[in-house]
Design a protein around this motif. Structure first.
Motif, PDB file in Angstrom:
ATOM      1  N   ASP A  20       0.853  -1.195   0.000  1.00  0.00           N
ATOM      2  CA  ASP A  20       0.000   0.000   0.000  1.00  0.00           C
ATOM      3  C   ASP A  20       0.887   1.244   0.000  1.00  0.00           C
ATOM      4  N   GLN A  21       0.586   2.224  -0.880  1.00  0.00           N
ATOM      5  CA  GLN A  21       1.443   3.407  -1.046  1.00  0.00           C
ATOM      6  C   GLN A  21       1.554   4.225   0.234  1.00  0.00           C
ATOM      7  N   GLU A  22       0.603   4.147   1.101  1.00  0.00           N
ATOM      8  CA  GLU A  22       0.671   4.919   2.339  1.00  0.00           C
ATOM      9  C   GLU A  22       1.804   4.453   3.250  1.00  0.00           C
ATOM     10  N   ALA A  67       4.861   3.897   2.047  1.00  0.00           N
ATOM     11  CA  ALA A  67       6.075   4.129   1.264  1.00  0.00           C
ATOM     12  C   ALA A  67       7.210   4.702   2.104  1.00  0.00           C
ATOM     13  N   GLU A  68       6.894   5.477   3.134  1.00  0.00           N
ATOM     14  CA  GLU A  68       7.934   6.032   3.998  1.00  0.00           C
ATOM     15  C   GLU A  68       8.305   5.057   5.107  1.00  0.00           C
ATOM     16  N   LYS A  69       7.335   4.277   5.566  1.00  0.00           N
ATOM     17  CA  LYS A  69       7.539   3.370   6.700  1.00  0.00           C
ATOM     18  C   LYS A  69       8.521   2.253   6.376  1.00  0.00           C
ATOM     19  N   ILE A  70       8.573   1.809   5.117  1.00  0.00           N
ATOM     20  CA  ILE A  70       9.403   0.648   4.767  1.00  0.00           C
ATOM     21  C   ILE A  70      10.889   0.912   4.965  1.00  0.00           C
ATOM     22  N   PHE A  71      11.313   2.227   5.008  1.00  0.00           N
ATOM     23  CA  PHE A  71      12.728   2.550   5.174  1.00  0.00           C
ATOM     24  C   PHE A  71      13.122   2.720   6.631  1.00  0.00           C
ATOM     25  N   GLU A  72      12.169   2.499   7.549  1.00  0.00           N
ATOM     26  CA  GLU A  72      12.480   2.601   8.963  1.00  0.00           C
ATOM     27  C   GLU A  72      12.964   1.250   9.485  1.00  0.00           C
ATOM     28  N   LYS A 131      20.196   4.325   4.420  1.00  0.00           N
ATOM     29  CA  LYS A 131      21.377   4.887   5.054  1.00  0.00           C
ATOM     30  C   LYS A 131      22.539   4.956   4.080  1.00  0.00           C
ATOM     31  N   ILE A 132      22.660   3.951   3.198  1.00  0.00           N
ATOM     32  CA  ILE A 132      23.730   3.957   2.195  1.00  0.00           C
ATOM     33  C   ILE A 132      23.533   5.111   1.220  1.00  0.00           C
ATOM     34  N   VAL A 133      22.295   5.302   0.716  1.00  0.00           N
ATOM     35  CA  VAL A 133      22.018   6.382  -0.243  1.00  0.00           C
ATOM     36  C   VAL A 133      22.250   7.737   0.410  1.00  0.00           C
ATOM     37  N   ASP A 134      21.789   7.884   1.674  1.00  0.00           N
ATOM     38  CA  ASP A 134      22.022   9.150   2.390  1.00  0.00           C
ATOM     39  C   ASP A 134      23.510   9.423   2.534  1.00  0.00           C
ATOM     40  N   ASN A 135      24.277   8.380   2.818  1.00  0.00           N
ATOM     41  CA  ASN A 135      25.719   8.526   2.986  1.00  0.00           C
ATOM     42  C   ASN A 135      26.389   9.003   1.710  1.00  0.00           C
ATOM     43  N   HIS A 136      25.749   8.715   0.560  1.00  0.00           N
ATOM     44  CA  HIS A 136      26.283   9.137  -0.738  1.00  0.00           C
ATOM     45  C   HIS A 136      25.592  10.421  -1.234  1.00  0.00           C
ATOM     46  N   HIS A 137      24.949  11.168  -0.301  1.00  0.00           N
ATOM     47  CA  HIS A 137      24.302  12.455  -0.608  1.00  0.00           C
ATOM     48  C   HIS A 137      23.220  12.313  -1.679  1.00  0.00           C
ATOM     49  N   GLY A 138      22.533  11.201  -1.633  1.00  0.00           N
ATOM     50  CA  GLY A 138      21.475  10.966  -2.601  1.00  0.00           C
ATOM     51  C   GLY A 138      20.124  10.826  -1.923  1.00  0.00           C
ATOM     52  N   PHE A 139      19.142  10.364  -2.700  1.00  0.00           N
ATOM     53  CA  PHE A 139      17.776  10.218  -2.211  1.00  0.00           C
ATOM     54  C   PHE A 139      17.203   8.910  -2.726  1.00  0.00           C
ATOM     55  N   ILE A 140      16.312   8.296  -1.947  1.00  0.00           N
ATOM     56  CA  ILE A 140      15.646   7.074  -2.365  1.00  0.00           C
ATOM     57  C   ILE A 140      14.192   7.144  -1.917  1.00  0.00           C
ATOM     58  N   HIS A 141      13.296   6.729  -2.796  1.00  0.00           N
ATOM     59  CA  HIS A 141      11.892   6.604  -2.417  1.00  0.00           C
ATOM     60  C   HIS A 141      11.271   5.531  -3.296  1.00  0.00           C
ATOM     61  N   ALA A 142      10.073   5.097  -2.920  1.00  0.00           N
ATOM     62  CA  ALA A 142       9.436   3.966  -3.602  1.00  0.00           C
ATOM     63  C   ALA A 142       7.991   4.288  -3.905  1.00  0.00           C
ATOM     64  N   SER A 164       4.400   2.036  -5.144  1.00  0.00           N
ATOM     65  CA  SER A 164       3.932   0.656  -5.251  1.00  0.00           C
ATOM     66  C   SER A 164       2.416   0.613  -5.285  1.00  0.00           C
ATOM     67  N   GLU A 165       1.898  -0.532  -5.715  1.00  0.00           N
ATOM     68  CA  GLU A 165       0.466  -0.802  -5.715  1.00  0.00           C
ATOM     69  C   GLU A 165       0.281  -2.291  -5.472  1.00  0.00           C
ATOM     70  N   LEU A 166      -0.601  -2.594  -4.563  1.00  0.00           N
ATOM     71  CA  LEU A 166      -0.808  -4.003  -4.192  1.00  0.00           C
ATOM     72  C   LEU A 166      -1.115  -4.841  -5.423  1.00  0.00           C
ATOM     73  N   GLY A 167      -0.342  -5.943  -5.570  1.00  0.00           N
ATOM     74  CA  GLY A 167      -0.559  -6.878  -6.673  1.00  0.00           C
ATOM     75  C   GLY A 167       0.037  -6.458  -7.986  1.00  0.00           C
ATOM     76  N   LYS A 168       0.666  -5.257  -8.059  1.00  0.00           N
ATOM     77  CA  LYS A 168       1.188  -4.791  -9.338  1.00  0.00           C
ATOM     78  C   LYS A 168       2.674  -4.465  -9.292  1.00  0.00           C
ATOM     79  N   GLY A 169       3.325  -4.713  -8.178  1.00  0.00           N
ATOM     80  CA  GLY A 169       4.763  -4.539  -8.104  1.00  0.00           C
ATOM     81  C   GLY A 169       5.183  -3.240  -7.437  1.00  0.00           C
ATOM     82  N   THR A 170       6.521  -3.096  -7.319  1.00  0.00           N
ATOM     83  CA  THR A 170       7.127  -1.963  -6.622  1.00  0.00           C
ATOM     84  C   THR A 170       8.252  -1.389  -7.465  1.00  0.00           C
ATOM     85  N   THR A 171       8.425  -0.048  -7.387  1.00  0.00           N
ATOM     86  CA  THR A 171       9.507   0.635  -8.097  1.00  0.00           C
ATOM     87  C   THR A 171      10.286   1.480  -7.104  1.00  0.00           C
ATOM     88  N   PHE A 172      11.638   1.274  -7.075  1.00  0.00           N
ATOM     89  CA  PHE A 172      12.518   2.071  -6.234  1.00  0.00           C
ATOM     90  C   PHE A 172      13.260   3.071  -7.115  1.00  0.00           C
TER      91      PHE A 172
END
Length: 722
Positions: free
Chosen positions: A663-665, A667-672, A695-706, A708-716
């Protein structure tokens, strides 16, 4: 002074005019008095003649009365009574005329009074004689003779009075004739003198008027030349009125050549036309109403309006004033001035806005400013500098001595030393000190000053900032840094415990589980075997968790290990490590050529490993699993994340799958850390893998987010700076 200058002086002409007018008035007055005296003398002579005539007339009537009375006595004329009445009326008329003519002559009036008395006595005697006439009495004769004697005496008295009046009349007549001759002698002489002086005055006046006419002609020519060649448009309008006297339009009566330069219309085509016909816009722009108001009130006014002539914008300023029955309008082209005024207004508005922004910025940033003119010993302080020390703007004289009364006594000497150094330096000089505000609060200030030279005069400009909160934060940060150092030391100790002390008993547990499984598994019941497998599984999860925790804790923001990394090689190594799971899951991976970046090799390997492991773990159960890896370059403004982006451009790495999704809601919780969206009996895991990725992406001064939709896959989406 030159006599010609005196003659040409306007003041001299004014004095001469006043003197000439005074002399003319004096001579005119004398002449008038002479003529008036001559007229009076003439009237007196004429009056004397009239008195003489009336005296003769009066006494001739008395003579006729006397003759008629004697005739009536001699011949016994019965008509005497009628004749007497006629002569009596005539004497009365003549007597009244004499009274009127001699009212201003007391002696003659006295004579007339006496004559009147004797006239009354005569009338009385005549009436008695008339009464005796026809009577037969014996003594009538004697009575008649007595009355006749009285009458003779009265006539004698009257003749005596006539003689006296005549003598007095002749003497008065002679005197009046002498006066008349005197007046007739001087009056022509005075009149001649008045005429000659008048001719002289008129000649001088004509000369002055003629000279003034010549000067006026020259002045008119000069003024006409100025008007013709003036840079201003000059018009004269006469009003057009309706039957009720209301102004309904204006006629062009005069216009100089400037009108053709401004409007493009020749002067000859304008003169005689109506204003509203030639320039109808004057009705709507207020100019026509101003002309009417000037005609009605006589008040002068001016108006600036915009016009379009030959597709060109022109701004004209018109000054309107009343001239005789019309209006005179002087118009100047103020297009350039209007542009400069507009530019100046914009500049003033901009300056006002900047000053407002600066003042607001001073308040928001808690800063103030000052300028000190060292040679003049004066200082200017901004309003907010007053406020920083708890005072109202302008509450005290802005000089150095007054300001120093607010400085902490322990810092006064340091500021004075810094001012001496600043006078000798050409660079910005910074000083920190403490002040006590008006209400006694202690504040920390920091000032930056610079000595500059302007128009040969030295002046010090400075900015003062209230850094009280910053000082407090620095102290708080210092305490937190010390606490963080202690925490890091404790974490390092914890890592050592986890890496050795915790893993050592865990390895023994796993070793004994392995030994029991080999020797005692067959002796256990089915339930015991189930419990034994759960213990074995929990020990394995425990080992994995410890391993992930160690990995997470060892990722820091140190750049000492940064080096060039070919991400293609790292991805190939991860694929090789996961080859068995990839083959077992029958999952296909489609990828593009990845970039070379600066980073820490093992961390980037860990990043790809965790993301691909996740995609394999949460693959679809209903369709063939696949992973797509794409890469592109984007500008920082194209990154849809509300974070500060230090780099201008970023590598955008996309890793997508067709797995079960979420569930897209969430999307932020999965990185905790330790966050799991599934039960541990559904999918294995510790909830640390994606936290490690972030933590790895932050260490490289970058950003990561995801996404997704149930049953249709996820994109990082991974953004790494170029």
């Amino acid at each position: 002074m030159d006599f010609r200058e005196i003659l040409s002086s306007t003041k001299s002409y004014k004095i001469a005019l006043v003197v000439a007018v005074a002399l003319l008035l004096l001579l005119s007055s004398i002449s008038y008095r002479q003529i008036n005296n001559m007229r009076k003398s003439s009237d007196l002579v004429s009056a004397s003649l009239m008195v003489d005539r009336e005296v003769n007339n009066l006494f001739s009537k008395f003579s006729l009365i006397e003759a008629a009375e004697y005739r009536s006595l001699l011949v016994n004329d019965s008509t005497f009574s009628e004749v007497y009445k006629k002569h009596k009326r005539e004497t009365e008329i003549s007597f009244l005329n004499l009274l009127e003519l001699t009212k201003d002559l007391p002696e003659q009036v006295q004579y007339l009074d006496t004559i009147g008395q004797w006239r009354d006595s005569l009338d009385l005697s005549i009436n008695k004689l008339n009464k005796y006439r026809g009577l037969l009495e014996d003594d009538i004769e004697a009575k008649v003779m007595v009355e006749v004697s009285k009458m003779a005496s009265i006539f004698l008295k009257l003749n005596t009075l006539r003689t006296g009046m005549s003598k007095r009349k002749e003497a008065l007549f002679k005197q009046r004739m002498v006066d008349y001759k005197t007046e007739t002698f001087f009056t022509p002489f005075i009149s001649l003198l008045l005429m000659l002086f008048s001719i002289l005055v008129f000649w001088l006046a004509f000369r002055k008027i003629n000279n003034s006419r010549k000067e006026l002609a020259g002045t008119q020519s000069f003024v006409e030349n100025i008007i013709t060649n003036s840079n201003n448009l000059i018009n004269y309008f006469e009003p057009v009125r309706d039957d009720k006297g209301k102004v309904i339009d204006f006629i062009f009566k005069y216009s100089n050549s400037k009108i053709e330069d401004i409007t493009g219309v020749p002067v000859e085509n304008i003169l005689g036309t109506r204003l509203t016909a030639s320039f109808p816009e004057t009705i709507t722009n207020g100019l026509f109403d101003m002309y009417v108001k000037c005609i009605e009130t006589g008040e002068s006014n001016d108006l600036t309006r915009r016009y379009i002539f030959n597709d060109t914008e022109v701004w004209l300023k018109s000054l309107v004033s009343k001239l005789e029955e019309g209006v005179n309008v002087t118009t100047s082209d103020v297009t350039q001035e209007k542009g400069k005024t507009d530019d100046l207004k914009k500049l003033n508005d901009t300056l006002f806005l900047k000053n407002t922004v600066l003042n607001n910025a001073e308040v928001i940033a808690k800063i103030g400013s000052f300028t000190r003119y060292s040679e003049m010993g004066t200082t200017d302080m901004s309003d907010n500098l007053y406020r920083l020390i708890g005072c109202e703007p302008g509450e005290f004289k802005p000089d150095f001595e007054n300001y120093m009364t607010f400085v902490h006594p322990e810092d006064v000497q340091e500021i004075e030393k810094s001012l001496v150094k600043n006078l000798e330096s050409k660079e910005i000089f910074e000083t920190s000190y403490r002040v006590f505000t008006k209400n006694g609060k202690l504040r920390h200030f920091k000032s930056a000053t610079l000595m500059i030279v302007e128009n040969g005069n030295k002046k010090m400009v400075g900015v003062v900032q209230d850094i009280t909160q910053s000082v407090k934060k620095d102290k708080k940060l210092e305490r937190k840094n010390k606490a963080l150092i202690r925490t890091n030391d404790e974490l390092a100790s914890f890592n050592r415990v986890v890496s050795h002390d915790l893993q050592e008993p865990l390895r023994k547990i796993q070793m004994f589980i392995s030994l029991l499984s080999e020797t005692e598994r067959t002796n256990l019941s089915d339930k015991g075997v189930t419990f034994f497998d759960k213990i074995d599984d929990s020990a394995g999860r425990m080992q994995l968790l410890i391993k992930n925790l160690l990995t997470y804790s060892r990722i820091d923001d140190s750049h000492e290990d940064f080096q060039e990394i070919d991400l293609n090689k790292k991805l190939e190594k991860v694929e090789d490590n996961l080859s068995e799971r990839i083959k077992e899951s029958n999952i296909s991976i489609v990828k593009k050529n990845l970039p070379i970046i600066n980073g820490i090799p093992f961390q980037m390997e860990q990043l790809f490993n965790n993301l691909l492991s996740n995609a394999i773990k949460y693959r679809s159960k209903t369709e063939k699993a696949k992973i797509l890896i794409d890469v592109t370059t984007v500008h920082k403004d194209q990154i849809p994340l509300p974070y500060k982006k230090p780099a201008k451009n970023y590598h955008k790495i996309i890793i997508s799958d067709n797995g079960i999704g979420f569930d897209q809601e969430n999307a932020e919780k999965i990185f905790e850390i330790f966050e799991r969206l599934h039960q541990k009996n559904e999918y294995s895991g510790t909830g640390v893998g994606l936290a490690i990725c972030k933590k790895i992406v932050d260490n490289h001064h970058g950003f990561i987010h995801a996404t997704s939709e149930l049953g249709k896959g996820t994109t990082f989406y991974i953004y790494l700076p170029l």
